[in-house]
Structures are given as structure tokens and as C-alpha cells.
Scaffold this active site. Structure first.
Site, PDB file in Angstrom:
ATOM      1  N   SER A 121      38.901  45.961  43.620  1.00  0.00           N
ATOM      2  CA  SER A 121      39.031  47.391  44.280  1.00  0.00           C
ATOM      3  C   SER A 121      38.404  48.311  43.177  1.00  0.00           C
ATOM      4  CB  SER A 121      40.457  47.859  44.440  1.00  0.00           C
ATOM      5  OG  SER A 121      41.370  47.078  43.654  1.00  0.00           O
ATOM      6  N   HIS A 142      35.934  44.470  50.486  1.00  0.00           N
ATOM      7  CA  HIS A 142      37.276  45.321  49.886  1.00  0.00           C
ATOM      8  C   HIS A 142      38.107  45.554  51.111  1.00  0.00           C
ATOM      9  CE1 HIS A 142      39.415  48.800  48.023  1.00  0.00           C
ATOM     10  NE2 HIS A 142      39.931  47.742  47.575  1.00  0.00           N
ATOM     11  N   GLU A 154      35.789  47.727  53.315  1.00  0.00           N
ATOM     12  CA  GLU A 154      34.411  48.412  52.565  1.00  0.00           C
ATOM     13  C   GLU A 154      33.579  47.174  52.343  1.00  0.00           C
ATOM     14  OE1 GLU A 154      36.591  52.675  50.720  1.00  0.00           O
ATOM     15  OE2 GLU A 154      36.474  50.530  49.405  1.00  0.00           O
ATOM     16  N   ASN A 192      39.324  54.698  47.552  1.00  0.00           N
ATOM     17  CA  ASN A 192      40.102  54.998  45.966  1.00  0.00           C
ATOM     18  C   ASN A 192      39.516  56.364  45.487  1.00  0.00           C
ATOM     19  OD1 ASN A 192      42.007  53.298  46.632  1.00  0.00           O
ATOM     20  ND2 ASN A 192      40.951  51.738  45.445  1.00  0.00           N
TER      21      ASN A 192
HETATM   22  P1  NAI Z   1      47.794  38.727  42.928  1.00  0.00           P
HETATM   23  O1  NAI Z   1      48.304  38.682  41.621  1.00  0.00           O
HETATM   24  O2  NAI Z   1      49.017  38.885  43.842  1.00  0.00           O
HETATM   25  O3  NAI Z   1      47.075  37.468  43.288  1.00  0.00           O
HETATM   26  C1  NAI Z   1      46.015  36.920  42.331  1.00  0.00           C
HETATM   27  C2  NAI Z   1      46.128  35.482  42.472  1.00  0.00           C
HETATM   28  O4  NAI Z   1      44.905  35.009  42.001  1.00  0.00           O
HETATM   29  C3  NAI Z   1      47.212  34.814  41.762  1.00  0.00           C
HETATM   30  O5  NAI Z   1      47.873  33.848  42.486  1.00  0.00           O
HETATM   31  C4  NAI Z   1      46.536  34.101  40.479  1.00  0.00           C
HETATM   32  O6  NAI Z   1      47.303  32.849  40.101  1.00  0.00           O
HETATM   33  C5  NAI Z   1      45.319  33.790  41.087  1.00  0.00           C
HETATM   34  N1  NAI Z   1      44.207  33.719  40.022  1.00  0.00           N
HETATM   35  C6  NAI Z   1      44.044  34.377  39.031  1.00  0.00           C
HETATM   36  N2  NAI Z   1      42.845  33.988  38.263  1.00  0.00           N
HETATM   37  C7  NAI Z   1      42.425  32.966  38.947  1.00  0.00           C
HETATM   38  C8  NAI Z   1      41.189  32.112  38.851  1.00  0.00           C
HETATM   39  N3  NAI Z   1      40.421  32.483  37.799  1.00  0.00           N
HETATM   40  N4  NAI Z   1      40.931  31.205  39.818  1.00  0.00           N
HETATM   41  C9  NAI Z   1      41.814  31.031  40.806  1.00  0.00           C
HETATM   42  N5  NAI Z   1      43.087  31.648  41.086  1.00  0.00           N
HETATM   43  C10 NAI Z   1      43.100  32.952  40.215  1.00  0.00           C
HETATM   44  O7  NAI Z   1      46.611  39.918  43.175  1.00  0.00           O
HETATM   45  P2  NAI Z   1      46.114  40.700  44.595  1.00  0.00           P
HETATM   46  O8  NAI Z   1      47.256  41.959  44.416  1.00  0.00           O
HETATM   47  O9  NAI Z   1      46.059  39.670  45.699  1.00  0.00           O
HETATM   48  O10 NAI Z   1      44.673  41.167  43.969  1.00  0.00           O
HETATM   49  C11 NAI Z   1      43.705  40.141  43.937  1.00  0.00           C
HETATM   50  C12 NAI Z   1      42.508  41.055  43.918  1.00  0.00           C
HETATM   51  O11 NAI Z   1      42.169  41.732  44.967  1.00  0.00           O
HETATM   52  C13 NAI Z   1      42.215  41.976  42.800  1.00  0.00           C
HETATM   53  O12 NAI Z   1      40.843  41.730  42.406  1.00  0.00           O
HETATM   54  C14 NAI Z   1      42.550  43.599  43.220  1.00  0.00           C
HETATM   55  O13 NAI Z   1      41.866  44.321  42.551  1.00  0.00           O
HETATM   56  C15 NAI Z   1      41.969  43.394  44.540  1.00  0.00           C
HETATM   57  N6  NAI Z   1      42.894  44.137  45.609  1.00  0.00           N
HETATM   58  C16 NAI Z   1      44.449  44.315  45.571  1.00  0.00           C
HETATM   59  C17 NAI Z   1      44.757  45.328  46.603  1.00  0.00           C
HETATM   60  C18 NAI Z   1      46.183  45.105  46.516  1.00  0.00           C
HETATM   61  O14 NAI Z   1      46.709  46.195  46.981  1.00  0.00           O
HETATM   62  N7  NAI Z   1      46.991  44.409  45.932  1.00  0.00           N
HETATM   63  C19 NAI Z   1      44.186  45.686  47.662  1.00  0.00           C
HETATM   64  C20 NAI Z   1      42.502  45.623  47.463  1.00  0.00           C
HETATM   65  C21 NAI Z   1      42.180  44.828  46.515  1.00  0.00           C
END
Ligand code: NAI
Length: 506
Positions: A121, A142, A154, A192
């Protein structure tokens, strides 16, 4: 059914990855989910299966559809398992190096035609693709949280993204029952970035003593027709998460004052007052149902009002006044003000043009001035917000309140701050949206669609600006910039160009 991508890999089984995997599987794709944490992908799939079974039990989806979706979801033991994926969507930690390393590994595993999508994001798509053998295959997809429920994606183009790759991502969105909006990789993409003033302006009203938290929320909801007021929305998002996004956009734009964060928010985050998740933010949870302050004392209902205006912004209100049996004397030629003015009893009610009531009284040589905040629809609004000037008498306030009472409209009094609450918010949203269009981030229709679907605004900010009138939007910004000396209110070149040419965004 033929799909753009039959086999989809999702990396990161957190909030977003698990949701994206569910969306793709529900659309008929075979989905492999991988997470660096042992067992996380299988656990996420099991949780999704529970959700789908619960939906089936409630009759929201059929049991067959639930079972078929569950059968299409699998947990990948390692990245090598992604060799046959047509599309990979990463939703891992928000860190540039981690994402680059991951995509480098994937290039060695997947076919040269595999589309590599990132759900980032805040990180540049161009930067994520830099150094890869095939940067043209990298695109932003996104999603919004929760991915299974939010309609918007997006589709973000980096400098080197191939148009055909973006088109395939868009085709997949359509198959996945999502609305794709194409945009250029720039800080905050569309939503955003364009949504920042919704937070920024409310904080400035609060910090200038214009109104308290529940009053600002009430006015944004009841007068502006936004689904949630800024502060209840912040409590839902999490003040820390929102502050991080604000700071990331602010820093990315070289600390442009348009995006400047609020010290109030910083202080609350420092104190652990993060919103619903910490039990306390701007409200304390469980929240007590708030009783809005009753309308202030009303004088005698008017039998006649004078309508002095060159603008038609208050015409719907005038129709309402006439329908209530109050005589309207129209004296358009006598308007000393421009944005829309009414006289009732002792009160002179001016639709806000970004100046305070005190300032209007002084500059236009008027007495007993009250400013009226912009309502999304004066024909139907059940509430208006008024502000009185320093020298406005109590009896003039009572006369103004009596007029709205006679229409069955509640009145909220707010402090005499420039641009009031709704007018400054919608003008700033339109200004940011206009700049995004000017800079080629997306087209006007795309920006409006993104804001309606991504943050549930009742109307796109540009369509709203067209309806409110670009002259009024521009006046609010010009006057606020003059009043506050703050460069954040500088007017978008595109907004000015459209206004001077009598044009429109939609
Ligand atoms: P989260 O922390 O809930 O999940 C991330 C997951 O990725 C974790 O389970 C972690 O173990 C895993 N992980 C981390 N590094 C890794 C790697 N190198 N290889 C494999 N797995 C790995 O995070 P969330 O909230 O789901 O966000 C994920 C992405 O989505 C980020 O880039 C965030 O900016 C983006 N995003 C998040 C939103 C939100 O509202 N939470 C909305 C839109 C985008």
C-alpha cells in the site's frame, strides 16, 4: 469457464493474503498459499474454510460453492511449489528489501510469463521491480481490507510495467468480482492519498477549537452525508495505522503541508490510545450512545425571508423554505456577498465561502452574520451547522435557528473557524483529487470510483465538486489559505483551470 489466471500463488498468509486467496479461490482459481511462518498458510486456509462453511450455514452461499472453494485452496510447502502459477500476489511484510528478494527468487522459479503482483500500500512498484530480469511483469494489485468484502483493487503501474500485464490483472479483477481502477505508482496511489484531507481537516477544526470530537463526527455524517465521521473512522482503522500511512505519504511528498500529520494524533498514539483495538481512542469502548446537543434556543418562526444571492447553491433550501409556507423575497441583485445569503429576522446567514462569520461581517460591512456549512443536499438534510461571528447577537442566532426549526431541520452550532467542517473537507478532497488527475495518477472517473469503493464516500470528490460548484470550492480554498497562511490550501492548477473555463470534471 476460462480464467485469465488458472493457478494463483499468494505469499503471506496474514490478513490480506488469506483474504486475497479466498477471493481468487471463490472465482474458480486454484490457489496456493505460502507463508514463511511454519503452519501459517494451512491455518489461514482452515480459518477461511470455517468462514465459508459459516456463510453456507447462513444460506449466503451454497454448500457446494463453499466445498468447491475450499478444495481449490492449498498450502504450499515452499516457494518452489509456485513453478506452475500464472499469477503470484505477494502480501508479505511491508518492506522493500523483503519484497525485492522475494520477487528475485520467484523469477528463478516461475515461467517468464507469470505476472508478479504486489499488494503493497505504500512502496513504489517501480522500486520493487528494480533490478529484476523482467520488471515489466511486476504490477500492483492493491486490495482493501477486508479483501473478500471490499470491491476496489487499485491496479498500479510502475515505470516499467507492461500495459498487457496491467490489462491481465484488470481482467482477473473482473473475474474475481472486483472493480479495478488503474493508476500510476505514486505515493498513496489514489485512495491513501486523496483521503488524507478527511483526517487532516477534522484535526485542524478540533485543534482550532471549532468543535469537539462527537460534534465534528455528527456534522460530517448528518450534514456531509459521510458514512462515518473522521474520529469514529480513525478509531476503527487504528490511530497508529492511520498515522503511519499519513507519515508515509507526507514524507514521500517531501513533507508537503497538504499531508502534514497532526500532533494530537501523534500524542494519542504515544499514549496507546489507538482506537477500538485498545479499548480507547477518540471514544471509549463500548461506546455510550451519544445524544447530540439539542438545537439552540429558537426565536419566533419567520413568515418571510430575503434571498440575496448570485449563486444558486442555496436554491434547494429556498424551495424547502417556500414549501414550509414561508414567503421568500428574492433580491438577487442586492447580494453583497456572492456565495449565497439569506436574511431572516435579525440574522444574516451566509453559506460559508471559507471566511469566518466575523471576517465576513467586517469585510462586507454586515451585521449579525452567521455562516452556514455546506450540506451534501440542502433539499433533504436533517441537520445544518451554523457559526456565529464575534458580534452576532443572541437574538440573531435565535432567528436563524427558528428558520431551520420551521423546516424540521436540527441545528448544530460550531465555532467560527474558516471553512467550517464539511465545506473545507469536501473542497480539500476535491483539490487533492484534482491534483491526482493533473499529475496523471488516474483519470477523474477512476479517482471518483476509487474513493466511493475504497473509503465508501457517498459521491466521488470530483463529481461532488462539480455539483457544489467549482467557484465555491475554489473560494473556500483561497479564503482558507489567506486566513491561515497555510500553503496546504493552495489550489490545484486543474481545479482553477476548470473553474475559469466553466468546465467540469465529470
Ligand atoms: P500481516 O502481518 O497480517 O501478514 C503478513 C504475513 O506475511 C505474515 O503471516 C508473515 O509471516 C508473512 N511473511 C512476512 N515475510 C514473509 C516472507 N518473506 N515470505 C513469506 N511470508 C512472509 O500483514 P497484512 O496486513 O496482511 O499486510 C500484508 C501486505 O499487504 C503489506 O504489504 C501491507 O502493506 C499490504 N496491505 C495491508 C492492508 C491492511 O489493511 N492490512 C491493506 C492493503 C495492503
Amino acid at each position: 469457464m476460462s480464467l485469465t489466471f488458472n493457478t494463483v500463488g499468494v505469499i503471506g498468509a496474514g490478513t490480506m493474503g488469506a483474504g486475497i486467496a479466498q477471493v481468487a479461490a471463490q472465482a474458480g482459481c486454484r490457489v496456493k498459499l505460502f507463508d514463511a511462518r511454519e503452519g501459517a498458510a494451512a491455518a489461514a486456509n482452515a480459518k477461511t474454510a470455517d468462514t465459508l462453511n459459516a456463510l453456507a450455514a447462513k444460506g449466503k452461499i451454497t454448500a457446494e460453492a463453499a466445498a468447491a472453494t475450499i478444495s481449490r485452496l492449498s498450502a504450499a510447502p515452499d516457494l518452489a511449489d509456485f513453478h506452475d502459477c500464472d499469477l503470484v500476489v505477494e502480501a508479505i511484510v511491508e518492506n522493500l528489501d523483503a519484497k525485492r528478494t522475494l520477487f528475485k527468487s520467484l523469477e528463478g522459479i516461475c515461467a517468464p510469463t507469470t505476472v508478479l503482483a504486489t499488494n503493497t500500500s505504500s512502496i513504489s512498484i517501480t522500486a520493487i521491480a528494480a533490478g529484476l530480469a523482467r520488471p515489466e511483469n511486476v504490477v500492483g494489485m492493491h486490495f482493501f481490507n477486508p479483501a473478500p468484502l471490499m470491491a476496489l483493487v487499485e491496479v498500479v503501474m510502475g515505470q516499467q510495467t507492461a500495459p498487457a500485464v496491467a490489462e491481465r490483472a484488470e481482467a482477473a479483477c473482473a473475474e474475481w468480482k472486483k472493480t479495478a481502477v488503474r493508476c500510476k505508482s505514486t505515493p498513496g496511489f489514489i485512495v491513501n492519498r486523496v483521503a488524507r484531507p478527511y483526517y487532516g481537516e477534522a484535526f485542524r477544526v478540533l485543534e482550532a477549537g471549532g468543535a469537539d470530537v462527537p460534534t465534528i463526527d455528527l456534522v460530517l455524517r448528518d450534514v456531509g452525508a459521510f458514512k462515518l465521521g473522521t474520529f469514529e473512522l480513525l478509531d476503527l482503522i487504528g490511530l497508529d495505522v492511520n498515522l503511519m500511512v499519513t507519515k508515509s505519504v507526507w514524507n514521500a511528498y517531501y513533507q508537503d503541508s497538504r499531508f502534514r500529520p497532526s500532533l494530537t494524533q501523534e500524542e494519542m498514539v504515544a499514549g496507546g490510545l489507538l482506537g477500538r483495538k485498545s479499548g480507547r481512542g477518540f471514544y471509549t469502548y463500548p461506546v455510550e450512545p451519544a445524544t447530540p446537543a439539542p438545537s439552540p434556543a429558537a426565536g419566533t418562526a419567520p413568515t418571510m425571508v430575503q434571498y440575496l444571492t448570485e449563486s444558486d447553491a442555496l436554491d434547494p433550501l429556498i424551495e424547502r423554505i417556500k414549501a414550509a409556507g414561508i414567503k421568500v423575497q428574492s433580491r438577487k441583485e442586492d447580494d453583497p456577498y456572492g456565495a449565497g445569503m439569506l436574511r431572516t429576522g435579525n440574522a444574516t446567514i451566509c453559506l460559508t465561502d471559507g471566511r469566518t462569520a466575523t471576517q465576513i461581517a467586517f469585510e462586507e460591512d454586515l451585521t449579525n452574520v452567521l455562516t452556514l456549512d455546506l450540506a451534501r443536499d440542502f433539499a433533504t438534510t436533517k441537520r445544518v451547522a451554523l457559526a456565529k461571528g464575534e458580534d452576532t447577537t443572541t437574538s440573531a442566532v435565535a432567528d436563524a435557528v427558528a428558520l431551520f426549526k420551521a423546516l424540521g431541520v436540527e441545528v448544530t452550532m460550531v465555532g467560527d473557524v474558516p471553512g467550517m467542517i464539511v465545506a473545507r473537507t469536501v473542497a480539500m478532497l476535491a483539490n487533492e483529487a484534482a491534483d491526482a488527475v493533473l499529475q496523471g495518477v488516474a483519470d477523474a472517473a477512476g479517482v471518483d470510483t476509487a474513493m466511493k469503493l475504497g473509503v465508501s464516500y457517498p459521491e466521488g470528490p470530483l463529481a461532488a465538486a462539480d455539483r457544489y460548484g467549482l467557484t465555491l470550492m475554489n473560494a473556500v480554498l483561497v479564503n482558507m489559505q489567506a486566513h491561515t497562511g497555510d500553503d496546504r490550501y493552495r489550489q490545484s492548477l486543474l481545479l482553477q483551470r476548470k473553474m475559469w473555463s466553466d468546465g467540469s470534471f465529470t
